[in-house]
Design a protein around this motif. Structure first.
Motif, PDB file in Angstrom:
ATOM      1  N   UNK A 127       0.856  -1.184   0.000  1.00 27.50           N
ATOM      2  CA  UNK A 127       0.000   0.000   0.000  1.00 27.50           C
ATOM      3  C   UNK A 127       0.894   1.237   0.000  1.00 27.50           C
ATOM      4  N   UNK A 128       0.693   2.111  -0.994  1.00 27.65           N
ATOM      5  CA  UNK A 128       1.508   3.322  -1.095  1.00 27.65           C
ATOM      6  C   UNK A 128       0.863   4.454  -0.300  1.00 27.65           C
ATOM      7  N   UNK A 129       1.686   5.165   0.468  1.00 30.14           N
ATOM      8  CA  UNK A 129       1.208   6.272   1.290  1.00 30.14           C
ATOM      9  C   UNK A 129       1.281   7.591   0.542  1.00 30.14           C
ATOM     10  N   UNK A 130       0.451   8.543   0.956  1.00 33.25           N
ATOM     11  CA  UNK A 130       0.425   9.840   0.274  1.00 33.25           C
ATOM     12  C   UNK A 130       1.699  10.635   0.489  1.00 33.25           C
ATOM     13  N   UNK A 131       2.391  10.394   1.613  1.00 35.43           N
ATOM     14  CA  UNK A 131       3.652  11.070   1.891  1.00 35.43           C
ATOM     15  C   UNK A 131       4.584  10.097   2.589  1.00 35.43           C
ATOM     16  N   UNK A 132       5.903  10.217   2.364  1.00 40.67           N
ATOM     17  CA  UNK A 132       6.844   9.349   3.074  1.00 40.67           C
ATOM     18  C   UNK A 132       6.785   9.569   4.585  1.00 40.67           C
ATOM     19  N   UNK A 133       7.144   8.540   5.324  1.00 42.32           N
ATOM     20  CA  UNK A 133       7.220   8.603   6.786  1.00 42.32           C
ATOM     21  C   UNK A 133       8.689   8.728   7.174  1.00 42.32           C
ATOM     22  N   UNK A 134       9.018   9.756   7.933  1.00 38.25           N
ATOM     23  CA  UNK A 134      10.390   9.973   8.367  1.00 38.25           C
ATOM     24  C   UNK A 134      10.512   9.668   9.859  1.00 38.25           C
ATOM     25  N   UNK A 135      11.694   9.230  10.275  1.00 41.01           N
ATOM     26  CA  UNK A 135      11.946   9.008  11.695  1.00 41.01           C
ATOM     27  C   UNK A 135      11.520   7.648  12.211  1.00 41.01           C
ATOM     28  N   UNK A 136      10.999   6.780  11.346  1.00 46.05           N
ATOM     29  CA  UNK A 136      10.627   5.419  11.735  1.00 46.05           C
ATOM     30  C   UNK A 136      11.423   4.459  10.860  1.00 46.05           C
ATOM     31  N   UNK A 137      12.107   3.514  11.491  1.00 44.58           N
ATOM     32  CA  UNK A 137      12.916   2.551  10.759  1.00 44.58           C
ATOM     33  C   UNK A 137      12.033   1.468  10.165  1.00 44.58           C
ATOM     34  N   UNK A 138      12.009   1.333   8.834  1.00 43.57           N
ATOM     35  CA  UNK A 138      11.194   0.273   8.222  1.00 43.57           C
ATOM     36  C   UNK A 138      11.767  -1.109   8.523  1.00 43.57           C
ATOM     37  N   UNK A 139      10.907  -2.116   8.470  1.00 43.98           N
ATOM     38  CA  UNK A 139      11.374  -3.491   8.541  1.00 43.98           C
ATOM     39  C   UNK A 139      12.069  -3.856   7.234  1.00 43.98           C
ATOM     40  N   UNK A 140      13.159  -4.615   7.325  1.00 41.09           N
ATOM     41  CA  UNK A 140      13.783  -5.187   6.144  1.00 41.09           C
ATOM     42  C   UNK A 140      13.022  -6.450   5.755  1.00 41.09           C
ATOM     43  N   UNK A 141      12.987  -6.747   4.481  1.00 36.87           N
ATOM     44  CA  UNK A 141      12.300  -7.938   3.996  1.00 36.87           C
ATOM     45  C   UNK A 141      13.283  -9.106   3.978  1.00 36.87           C
ATOM     46  N   UNK A 142      12.977 -10.130   4.738  1.00 37.03           N
ATOM     47  CA  UNK A 142      13.868 -11.281   4.833  1.00 37.03           C
ATOM     48  C   UNK A 142      13.955 -12.020   3.502  1.00 37.03           C
ATOM     49  N   UNK A 143      15.159 -12.475   3.171  1.00 40.91           N
ATOM     50  CA  UNK A 143      15.367 -13.289   1.977  1.00 40.91           C
ATOM     51  C   UNK A 143      15.655 -14.752   2.342  1.00 40.91           C
ATOM     52  N   UNK A 144      15.742 -15.036   3.627  1.00 44.71           N
ATOM     53  CA  UNK A 144      16.074 -16.391   4.073  1.00 44.71           C
ATOM     54  C   UNK A 144      14.833 -17.274   4.100  1.00 44.71           C
ATOM     55  N   UNK A 145      14.985 -18.521   3.699  1.00 44.71           N
ATOM     56  CA  UNK A 145      13.879 -19.472   3.765  1.00 44.71           C
ATOM     57  C   UNK A 145      13.574 -19.786   5.230  1.00 44.71           C
ATOM     58  N   UNK A 146      12.327 -19.595   5.684  1.00 42.51           N
ATOM     59  CA  UNK A 146      11.988 -19.895   7.080  1.00 42.51           C
ATOM     60  C   UNK A 146      12.167 -21.385   7.370  1.00 42.51           C
ATOM     61  N   UNK A 147      12.372 -21.711   8.640  1.00 42.35           N
ATOM     62  CA  UNK A 147      12.578 -23.098   9.046  1.00 42.35           C
ATOM     63  C   UNK A 147      11.601 -23.485  10.145  1.00 42.35           C
ATOM     64  N   UNK A 148      11.220 -24.741  10.169  1.00 34.17           N
ATOM     65  CA  UNK A 148      10.337 -25.240  11.219  1.00 34.17           C
ATOM     66  C   UNK A 148      11.018 -25.053  12.571  1.00 34.17           C
ATOM     67  N   UNK A 149      10.273 -24.528  13.521  1.00 36.68           N
ATOM     68  CA  UNK A 149      10.804 -24.254  14.852  1.00 36.68           C
ATOM     69  C   UNK A 149      11.292 -22.829  15.036  1.00 36.68           C
ATOM     70  N   UNK A 150      11.462 -22.069  13.948  1.00 36.96           N
ATOM     71  CA  UNK A 150      11.927 -20.693  14.051  1.00 36.96           C
ATOM     72  C   UNK A 150      10.937 -19.863  14.842  1.00 36.96           C
ATOM     73  N   UNK A 151      11.435 -19.037  15.759  1.00 42.01           N
ATOM     74  CA  UNK A 151      10.589 -18.175  16.583  1.00 42.01           C
ATOM     75  C   UNK A 151      10.451 -16.797  15.936  1.00 42.01           C
ATOM     76  N   UNK A 152       9.224 -16.297  15.912  1.00 42.06           N
ATOM     77  CA  UNK A 152       8.923 -14.995  15.320  1.00 42.06           C
ATOM     78  C   UNK A 152       8.067 -14.185  16.273  1.00 42.06           C
ATOM     79  N   UNK A 153       8.164 -12.872  16.170  1.00 40.86           N
ATOM     80  CA  UNK A 153       7.289 -11.966  16.920  1.00 40.86           C
ATOM     81  C   UNK A 153       6.151 -11.513  16.018  1.00 40.86           C
ATOM     82  N   UNK A 154       4.954 -11.537  16.558  1.00 39.58           N
ATOM     83  CA  UNK A 154       3.763 -11.002  15.881  1.00 39.58           C
ATOM     84  C   UNK A 154       3.357  -9.720  16.593  1.00 39.58           C
ATOM     85  N   UNK A 155       3.115  -8.657  15.824  1.00 47.14           N
ATOM     86  CA  UNK A 155       2.613  -7.403  16.403  1.00 47.14           C
ATOM     87  C   UNK A 155       1.425  -6.939  15.580  1.00 47.14           C
ATOM     88  N   UNK A 156       0.264  -6.768  16.216  1.00 55.04           N
ATOM     89  CA  UNK A 156      -0.922  -6.401  15.468  1.00 55.04           C
ATOM     90  C   UNK A 156      -1.916  -5.586  16.263  1.00 55.04           C
TER      91      UNK A 156
END
Length: 251
Positions: A127-156
């Motif tokens: 989703x493209x925003x009407x204006x860029x957001x400054x001062x907040x560090x974006x998440x990097x997009x992982x390129x690694x294949x996930x593995x069974x047992x890997x722990x992740x944080x969910x925030x919603x």
């Protein structure tokens, strides 16, 4: 299975009313996110969504900032009147709240979505925003294949329960583990604070990530699952398989 963004205007109105009461929880059986953390976590509020019968309703999703002007979220959050995911100009008014864990007053940064691009692989959209957001560090997009047992944080920003669900006024978090890896999806299950910590309604598009400093790496986004809370596998969409596409769209 339920997609995580399908409820009515009446329930969204209920969520707005909670702004003057105690903040509602999100991520079923999760825990509070302290202010100043996970500022990339986005709350999307959609209004005036058309139905085939001519009526309209409001809804919401979650997401994550992955570039100054782009939110990664679930593809099904943006659809036509027949609920088919669509790309192009945003199909209904959609605002985005970032930079706060509590929706109150002038806290955080608010932007409007102008355009949507479907990934074409998995239940993912940008989703493209009407204006860029400054001062907040974006998440990097992982390129690694996930593995069974890997722990992740969910925030919603989703609901506490599928019963009387409403969009949250407070960001919540939980820890999950990968239980199943498929071509474009991951099955995840709750670990902490409880085995039935899980995504809920309005968590569609919420990031599953590995935190690092003020940012981190996003591994998947929320798609669908059983009524919450639950201890079964939740279906999420992998981002490593679309990492090149995300880069091509956001740079």
């Amino acid at each position: 299975m339920r997609v995580r963004a399908i409820l009515s205007a009446a329930l969204l109105t209920l969520g707005a009313a909670l702004a003057t009461a105690a903040p509602a929880s999100a991520v079923a059986n999760g825990s509070d996110v302290p202010q100043g953390r996970f500022e990339f976590a986005a709350k999307l509020t959609m209004t005036n969504i058309p139905r085939p019968d001519g009526t309209r309703y409001d809804s919401g999703c979650s997401g994550a900032l992955v570039a100054p002007q782009w939110i990664l979220t679930a593809g099904h959050c943006f659809h036509d009147v027949d609920r088919n995911p669509i790309s192009g100009p945003v199909p209904y008014p959609t605002s985005v709240l970032l930079g706060t864990t509590v929706q109150r007053g002038k806290l955080g940064v608010t932007r409007q979505v102008t355009d949507v691009v479907q990934a074409g692989a998995g239940d993912i959209a940008l989703a493209k925003l009407d204006k860029p957001v400054r001062g907040i560090t974006p998440l990097k997009v992982s390129r690694a294949t996930p593995t069974v047992g890997q722990k992740l944080t969910l925030a919603g920003w989703g609901a506490l329960s599928s019963v009387d669900a409403a969009p949250s006024m407070k960001l919540q978090q939980g820890t999950v583990a990968v239980g199943e890896v498929a071509a474009t999806t991951l099955g995840v299950h709750g670990v902490a604070p409880a085995a039935d910590t899980s995504a809920c309604l309005y968590d569609s598009g919420a990031p599953y990530f590995v935190a690092s400093g003020r940012g981190g790496r996003i591994v998947a986004v929320e798609s669908e699952g059983p009524d919450c809370p639950h201890d079964q596998l939740e279906t999420t969409s992998r981002v490593d398989v679309i990492a090149d596409w995300v880069l091509s769209q956001t740079h």
